[in-house]
Design an enzyme around this catalytic site. Sequence first.
Site, PDB file in Angstrom:
ATOM      1  N   SER A  47     -20.030  19.543 -15.336  1.00 22.95           N
ATOM      2  CA  SER A  47     -18.812  19.356 -14.539  1.00 22.95           C
ATOM      3  C   SER A  47     -18.290  20.684 -14.005  1.00 22.95           C
ATOM      4  O   SER A  47     -17.433  20.712 -13.122  1.00 22.95           O
ATOM      5  CB  SER A  47     -17.730  18.640 -15.353  1.00 22.95           C
ATOM      6  N   HIS A  48     -18.793  21.784 -14.544  1.00 19.98           N
ATOM      7  CA  HIS A  48     -18.432  23.120 -14.047  1.00 19.98           C
ATOM      8  C   HIS A  48     -19.650  23.853 -13.500  1.00 19.98           C
ATOM      9  O   HIS A  48     -19.632  25.063 -13.349  1.00 19.98           O
ATOM     10  CB  HIS A  48     -17.779  23.945 -15.156  1.00 19.98           C
ATOM     11  N   ASP A 188     -14.606  15.964 -15.619  1.00 19.06           N
ATOM     12  CA  ASP A 188     -15.315  14.859 -16.254  1.00 19.06           C
ATOM     13  C   ASP A 188     -14.803  13.512 -15.753  1.00 19.06           C
ATOM     14  O   ASP A 188     -15.572  12.554 -15.621  1.00 19.06           O
ATOM     15  CB  ASP A 188     -15.189  14.952 -17.777  1.00 19.06           C
TER      16      ASP A 188
END
Length: 364
Positions: A47-48, A188
């Site tokens: 997610s990053h 997320d």
Amino acid sequence: MTDTVDLTLEEADALARDVLEAWGLAPDHAAAVAATMVAGERDGCTSHGLYRLLVAAASVEKGVVTPDAEPEVSEPAPALVRVDGKGGFAQLPFARGLPLLVEKARAKGVAAMALNNVVHFAALWPEVEALAREGLVALAFTPNHAWVAPAGGTKPVFGTNPIAFAWPRPGREPFVFDFATTVIARGDIELHRRAGKPVPADWGYDAEGRETTDAKAVLDGAMRTFGGHKGSALAAMVELIAGPLIGDMTSAQSLASDAGRGGSPLGGELLIAIDPAGFLGDRVEEYLAHGETMFAAIEGQGARLPGARRIAARRETMKHGLRIPAAFHAELLDLLQKGKTHATTGPARAASGGNDTGDGAAAD
């Protein structure tokens, strides 16, 4: 046809730089931003990771970020560093201020750096890890957009307000944790929305303040803090020390300044660096060994150190490279082409999904 695409870390970095430069980021900004994204992907924090290319492109397209900003470093006090990011992404301002922060921490024992007027989209752990690799203990804090309800409420006041900490461990990877003060990172929730998956009912509220398992409803409503009032108190602390204390915006002010564009948060970040030798002198190794005794006591009973999952993922990807879904790889290539079109003919829709996920740092 295969469902996945294999990339070396070097190939992922080159792709990320190409996309960012296509969307107008100056080369030094593109290099700093790409390094953060590839680090996230490398460490299993998807997610990053490269997903954030969609977020960065959207912020450029919406005019939220200044793609060629030139950070300005100053020294407001002997143990303080300030970097005015001039509206650019936070990664290059951090890199420009890092050497002076390290120098001051070693000279004074403790030093702090304020990043002002920067656009945030990433986790904080790469920054504190960089300080720990210099032998320093580090803390980092940043607010973002007001997406999070305080405990007992249902309307947004706080940002996801991550906190990161790093402790140097001679001869091995630093101990690093990074978590949002929310139940889950906003990124997320966005990944659940993209996949059409429901979210747990305790992740947030819809716009009317009702519990919901619909990811988009949470993104349009309010997220929850972790641990009830405890997470809420920490979120309030982050608002204060990384907002008013350093002369920057709260999460509510950041969201207001966005004016409905849906871009990444604009505001500040506070980093604190402590040199253990400032307290311990020539007994540094002795007391760092006491920390190792604690780590051994944790792992010796089968418990996992925070951050261990990232380090395990890093070992694998350093050996074998990255594997990403083929559909996502195709989306990134499309984003690259859209960036080239945007540069020559004007705005195009940057990222599928529309909602910018901001900073909400992952738990490890």
